[in-house]
Design an enzyme around this catalytic site. Structure first.
Site, mmCIF file in Angstrom:
data_model
loop_
_atom_site.group_PDB
_atom_site.id
_atom_site.type_symbol
_atom_site.label_atom_id
_atom_site.label_comp_id
_atom_site.label_asym_id
_atom_site.label_seq_id
_atom_site.Cartn_x
_atom_site.Cartn_y
_atom_site.Cartn_z
ATOM 1 N N ARG A 275 -72.417 -13.726 -66.043
ATOM 2 C CA ARG A 275 -73.637 -13.363 -66.762
ATOM 3 C C ARG A 275 -73.868 -14.290 -67.952
ATOM 4 N NH1 ARG A 275 -73.001 -8.242 -67.116
ATOM 5 N NH2 ARG A 275 -74.430 -7.664 -65.455
ATOM 6 N N ALA A 276 -72.789 -14.711 -68.619
ATOM 7 C CA ALA A 276 -72.935 -15.589 -69.782
ATOM 8 C C ALA A 276 -73.577 -16.915 -69.398
ATOM 9 C CB ALA A 276 -71.575 -15.829 -70.425
#
Length: 677
Positions: A275-276
């Site tokens: 997700r980062a």
């Protein structure tokens, strides 16, 4: 409706304003979490953002804000074939910390179900926030059951309601904005990761800037409409810039070299999941669009990392969020494509950036140059105690020793308070709660808060003929209503009483003790407890940390805890008694759990052992649940900690037995004399 404070009139707080504006440009960034001390314009900035958001086109009469260009085929108010749209301002929906589950996701319209015999869905706040902003003030204090619902909606972009005979699914895509004060406790890691960006805010230490903040606030309070009118020009300009950046966003190019830098940065900082990487890519693209460029640069990637990674790199709850900027620069240099640097030395129309607002920053303010707030913290230097006396004949405690580091924490057994409480929602002891498994139904004593539908119908059904029922609906009277009783888990006040005397001062032993207390603090963090810390050494005891929701603060005090001197065990127990007495008055529904960490020895003063026993019996008389963590070591053991546990009416566990994977069992309930189960 009151006039909101203008966004452009906010003084300083560049990172805060930039994080909010990037989400206004690209809602796909995923929202922003604003962390900071009280009184730093967190809520003011969030509420001011709503006035800058572009209007949305919705289907008239649709309670779920469907887009007429692409209506939701599963909309409960649909279908919306060829519906003409109307424009309205984007909504900012505030989720109160104490909101109910029904208020958040919606529920069956009980009144229509009982009176008309139809199943009608009443939408909640998630439906209201669709295509707008969902704002949660003090998000770290949000109850776990609401956090779980937010996680599901944020992950799927939809809300699913399966309850009381209702099965509804509706779209719920919103910009999630949360504010929090870290002193009041941290946020669950699962929800923390759902926020695309995070920013830290602090009050400026610059005198001129603080004067300007006060001047503008007083002017706004005196005449909100007149103050807003003076800033209307700047607000319109910023609104147009947001619209322009949104229009430019689809044309922004995210090159392979930049993607490699993003991936290398996330890998270098050991961020969990992917997700980062995705958030960094979207943030860097939004930064380029905000600066008016069609290509993402290394400066955009750097700024995106500073916004998207600090809250994701925490390895445990006691790691402070942050990013090593030297390591970040080194990673970007190593991953940077050399050919791109040779062919395109100019990073863009805004130049190389100034490092603090890379990617364009925010529009200039009228208050002149500003110095970024300095994040200085208070001095945590431990206080020096007077020289300590020998602990016992033949054994000298010596002078105060420097603090030692805690041993590696471990997963502990669950220590719980017996009986059934009624405290704040948490994850430790059994309690009657508003949310949890339904255990029965009772007549409501006051206002009905949670209807037990089947019990209500059963109570009303035998009287339908006598009441002259005709038609589909039931004839329901007040006496028929039944309140659902539910059982869940509560959070407790875990008060640690830690022996820091000379008998505990051996470095290896104190390291193990600190590791055990740190492990219990981690457990308290996960179970949503309040914690407090009392220490005793030398001639007295002190409250190292008053009861608080900030487990981080307790861990910090523990780290700097010195040792040495006599063992005033009675003073520690009496100090704990005073703390609990005050907390019972302040929060009577939160049940305490006393955790005494000691080897049980008591020295100093006349009859120290007898005095400690009398102090322990005070806790027993008040029914305080307690556990003694026995820190005695060696081949010869006196068993004093076990005797102390009996005086307290509690139980004793050794450091080895405290581990969850020990053979003594997985759960040890704390007993309290005189308390009924």
């Amino acid at each position: 409706m009151s006039t909101p404070y203008p966004f452009t009139a906010i003084v300083g707080q560049d990172d805060l304003r930039l994080g909010l504006l990037l989400n206004a440009v690209s809602p796909a960034v995923g929202g922003v979490l604003v962390r900071g001390e009280k009184g730093t314009a967190k809520s003011t900035a969030v509420r001011a953002l709503a006035a800058l958001m572009p209007e949305v086109s919705v289907v008239p009469g649709c309670r779920f804000s469907c887009d007429p260009a692409s209506p939701d085929p599963a909309c409960p108010d649909g279908p919306h074939a060829d519906a003409a749209g109307v424009s309205r301002a984007a909504r900012t929906v505030e989720l109160p910390v104490g909101a109910s589950e029904d208020r958040l996701v919606g529920a069956l319209d009980i009144e229509r179900a009982l009176s008309e015999g139809v199943k009608a869905f009443e939408p909640g706040l998630l439906a209201d926030a669709h295509r707008g902003i969902l704002y949660v003030d003090e998000v770290n204090l949000l109850h776990d059951h609401l956090v779980d619902l937010l996680l599901d909606a944020a992950a799927m972009g939809a809300s699913y309601v399966e309850r009381e005979g209702v099965s509804v699914r509706h779209a719920a895509r919103f910009l999630l904005v949360g504010t929090m004060n870290p002193e009041e406790g941290e946020l669950r890691p699962q929800l923390l990761d759902r926020f695309g960006l995070t920013v830290e805010v602090a009050a400026s230490r610059d005198t001129d800037e603080r004067v300007e903040v006060v001047r503008r606030r007083l002017a706004y309070d005196d005449d909100p409409e007149g103050f807003a009118a003076r800033w209307a020009g700047e607000e319109n300009a910023l609104r147009e810039r947001i619209a322009g950046a949104r229009a430019l966003l689809p044309r922004v190019v995210l090159g392979d070299g930049v993607l490699r830098q993003i991936a290398a940065t996330c890998a270098a900082f050991e961020v969990d999941g992917m997700r980062a990487d995705i958030v960094m890519a979207r943030t860097a693209t939004a930064l380029a669009a905000w600066a008016g460029r069609e290509e993402v640069t290394a400066d955009d990637v750097r700024q995106a990392a500073l916004l998207a990674l600090p809250h994701r790199r925490r390895r445990n709850p006691f790691d402070a969020p942050g990013l090593d900027e030297d390591k970040l620069d080194q990673t970007l240099d190593e991953a940077g494509p050399q050919e791109d640097n040779d062919d395109d030395p100019d990073p863009g129309p805004d130049g190389g950036g100034d490092g603090g607002g890379g990617g364009g920053g925010v529009p200039p303010q009228a208050d002149g140059d500003r110095t970024p707030p300095q994040g200085s913290q208070g001095d945590d230097t431990p206080s020096q105690a007077p020289d300590s006396a020998p602990d016992a004949p033949g054994r000298s405690a010596g002078p105060e020793q420097q603090p030692v580091a805690a041993a590696e924490p471990f997963r502990t057994k669950m220590l719980s308070v017996p009986g059934l409480g009624e405290g704040a929602a948490g994850r430790r002891s059994r309690a009657r709660t508003a949310h949890g498994r339904t255990t029965g139904a009772v007549r409501p004593q006051g206002a009905l808060t949670k209807l037990h539908l089947s019990a209500t119908v059963q109570a009303a059904a035998p009287h339908q003929r006598a009441r002259g029922r005709s038609g589909r609906g039931l004839v329901v009277r007040r006496d028929d209503l039944r309140q659902a009783t539910r059982e869940g888990r509560e959070g407790n006040l875990v008060l640690f009483v830690v022996d820091a005397s000379g008998s505990m001062a051996a470095r290896q032993r104190m390291s193990a003790v600190k590791g055990a207390v740190l492990s219990l603090l981690l457990d308290a963090y996960q179970r949503r407890d309040k914690v407090g810390l009392v220490t005793f050494r030398g001639k007295e005891a002190e409250v190292a940390l008053p009861p608080t929701s900030s487990v981080d603060a307790a861990a910090s005090r523990l780290e700097s805890l010195p040792t040495g001197g006599r063992t005033p065990l009675a003073a520690g127990l009496l100090k704990a008694h005073d703390v609990l007495r005050v907390e019972r008055l302040r929060d009577p529904s939160r049940r305490p759990l006393l955790v005494v960490v000691t080897d049980g020895r008591a020295t100093g003063g006349p009859e120290p052992v007898a005095l400690a026993g009398r102090a322990a019996r005070l806790h027993q008389a008040e029914g305080t649940a307690s556990v003694v963590v026995d820190c005695e070591s060696g081949y010869v053991r006196l068993g004093l900690a076990g005797e102390l546990a009996r005086e307290l009416g509690g139980t004793a566990v050794t450091l080895d037995e405290l581990r969850a994977d020990s053979i003594a069992g997985l759960v040890k309930d704390v007993t309290a004399a005189g308390r009924a189960a």
